[in-house]
Design a protein around this motif. Structure first.
Motif, PDB file in Angstrom:
ATOM      1  N   UNK A 219      79.081  33.030 -77.062  1.00 23.80           N
ATOM      2  CA  UNK A 219      79.948  31.842 -77.033  1.00 23.80           C
ATOM      3  C   UNK A 219      80.239  31.436 -75.592  1.00 23.80           C
ATOM      4  N   UNK A 220      80.677  30.210 -75.430  1.00 21.43           N
ATOM      5  CA  UNK A 220      81.108  29.770 -74.097  1.00 21.43           C
ATOM      6  C   UNK A 220      82.329  30.573 -73.700  1.00 21.43           C
ATOM      7  N   UNK A 221      82.390  30.992 -72.466  1.00 18.44           N
ATOM      8  CA  UNK A 221      83.523  31.795 -72.010  1.00 18.44           C
ATOM      9  C   UNK A 221      84.640  30.891 -71.496  1.00 18.44           C
ATOM     10  N   UNK A 222      85.833  31.453 -71.449  1.00 18.69           N
ATOM     11  CA  UNK A 222      86.964  30.746 -70.860  1.00 18.69           C
ATOM     12  C   UNK A 222      87.679  29.782 -71.779  1.00 18.69           C
ATOM     13  N   UNK A 223      87.358  29.791 -73.065  1.00 22.64           N
ATOM     14  CA  UNK A 223      88.011  28.867 -73.992  1.00 22.64           C
ATOM     15  C   UNK A 223      88.844  29.665 -74.987  1.00 22.64           C
ATOM     16  N   UNK A 224      90.096  29.301 -75.087  1.00 24.85           N
ATOM     17  CA  UNK A 224      91.003  29.946 -76.030  1.00 24.85           C
ATOM     18  C   UNK A 224      91.921  28.861 -76.564  1.00 24.85           C
ATOM     19  N   UNK A 225      92.055  28.750 -77.864  1.00 23.91           N
ATOM     20  CA  UNK A 225      92.879  27.704 -78.457  1.00 23.91           C
ATOM     21  C   UNK A 225      94.185  28.296 -78.972  1.00 23.91           C
ATOM     22  N   UNK A 226      95.272  27.665 -78.597  1.00 22.64           N
ATOM     23  CA  UNK A 226      96.590  28.035 -79.106  1.00 22.64           C
ATOM     24  C   UNK A 226      97.226  26.768 -79.674  1.00 22.64           C
ATOM     25  N   UNK A 227      97.760  26.868 -80.869  1.00 25.50           N
ATOM     26  CA  UNK A 227      98.345  25.697 -81.524  1.00 25.50           C
ATOM     27  C   UNK A 227      99.842  25.914 -81.661  1.00 25.50           C
ATOM     28  N   UNK A 228     100.612  24.940 -81.172  1.00 25.80           N
ATOM     29  CA  UNK A 228     102.063  24.986 -81.276  1.00 25.80           C
ATOM     30  C   UNK A 228     102.573  23.562 -81.362  1.00 25.80           C
ATOM     31  N   UNK A 229     103.785  23.339 -81.894  1.00 27.42           N
ATOM     32  CA  UNK A 229     104.273  21.986 -82.188  1.00 27.42           C
ATOM     33  C   UNK A 229     104.274  21.016 -81.006  1.00 27.42           C
ATOM     34  N   UNK A 230     104.831  21.411 -79.878  1.00 26.29           N
ATOM     35  CA  UNK A 230     104.848  20.521 -78.716  1.00 26.29           C
ATOM     36  C   UNK A 230     105.265  21.321 -77.492  1.00 26.29           C
ATOM     37  N   UNK A 231     104.927  20.782 -76.320  1.00 23.79           N
ATOM     38  CA  UNK A 231     105.339  21.453 -75.082  1.00 23.79           C
ATOM     39  C   UNK A 231     106.854  21.368 -74.884  1.00 23.79           C
ATOM     40  N   UNK A 232     107.432  20.294 -75.377  1.00 21.36           N
ATOM     41  CA  UNK A 232     108.868  20.103 -75.196  1.00 21.36           C
ATOM     42  C   UNK A 232     109.685  21.200 -75.867  1.00 21.36           C
ATOM     43  N   UNK A 233     109.194  21.663 -77.037  1.00 23.55           N
ATOM     44  CA  UNK A 233     109.915  22.695 -77.762  1.00 23.55           C
ATOM     45  C   UNK A 233     109.342  24.089 -77.551  1.00 23.55           C
ATOM     46  N   UNK A 234     108.552  24.263 -76.497  1.00 25.40           N
ATOM     47  CA  UNK A 234     107.886  25.543 -76.248  1.00 25.40           C
ATOM     48  C   UNK A 234     108.900  26.600 -75.822  1.00 25.40           C
ATOM     49  N   UNK A 235     109.033  27.622 -76.633  1.00 27.69           N
ATOM     50  CA  UNK A 235     109.964  28.703 -76.311  1.00 27.69           C
ATOM     51  C   UNK A 235     109.445  29.535 -75.139  1.00 27.69           C
ATOM     52  N   UNK A 236     110.349  30.064 -74.328  1.00 27.74           N
ATOM     53  CA  UNK A 236     109.907  30.902 -73.202  1.00 27.74           C
ATOM     54  C   UNK A 236     109.039  32.080 -73.639  1.00 27.74           C
ATOM     55  N   UNK A 237     109.310  32.640 -74.802  1.00 33.74           N
ATOM     56  CA  UNK A 237     108.506  33.762 -75.292  1.00 33.74           C
ATOM     57  C   UNK A 237     107.060  33.333 -75.562  1.00 33.74           C
ATOM     58  N   UNK A 238     106.878  32.124 -76.074  1.00 35.39           N
ATOM     59  CA  UNK A 238     105.526  31.620 -76.341  1.00 35.39           C
ATOM     60  C   UNK A 238     104.805  31.356 -75.028  1.00 35.39           C
ATOM     61  N   UNK A 239     105.502  30.773 -74.062  1.00 35.54           N
ATOM     62  CA  UNK A 239     104.907  30.532 -72.743  1.00 35.54           C
ATOM     63  C   UNK A 239     104.470  31.851 -72.108  1.00 35.54           C
ATOM     64  N   UNK A 240     105.298  32.879 -72.227  1.00 38.03           N
ATOM     65  CA  UNK A 240     104.968  34.197 -71.691  1.00 38.03           C
ATOM     66  C   UNK A 240     103.745  34.768 -72.394  1.00 38.03           C
ATOM     67  N   UNK A 241     103.683  34.607 -73.718  1.00 38.28           N
ATOM     68  CA  UNK A 241     102.540  35.091 -74.475  1.00 38.28           C
ATOM     69  C   UNK A 241     101.259  34.371 -74.059  1.00 38.28           C
TER      70      UNK A 241
END
Length: 58
Positions: free
Chosen positions: A24-46
């Motif tokens: 597979x192509x390297x360097x691609x990882x998909x993460x799905x979350x509702x919006x950046x505005x509501x991004x919890x600090x724990x999710x950002x850390x993850x």
């Protein structure tokens, strides 16, 4: 399937590599979350953790 998910089973013989030369192509990882505005600090850390450690695993 990424090695991070099935690598152990592949090495143990529980899975079979049916296309051994495909990579597979390297360097691609998909993460799905509702919006950046509501991004919890724990999710950002993850997400930061994934960014730093995925290359080490694969």
């Amino acid at each position: 399937m990424p090695l991070i998910v099935g690598g152990k089973d592949l090495l143990e013989g529980n899975l079979v590599d049916v296309i051994p030369d495909w990579r597979p192509r390297t360097g691609i990882f998909h993460a799905v979350f509702p919006s950046r505005r509501g991004l919890l600090p724990a999710i950002r850390t993850f997400l930061d953790f994934l960014e730093e450690s995925v290359d080490e695993v694969d």
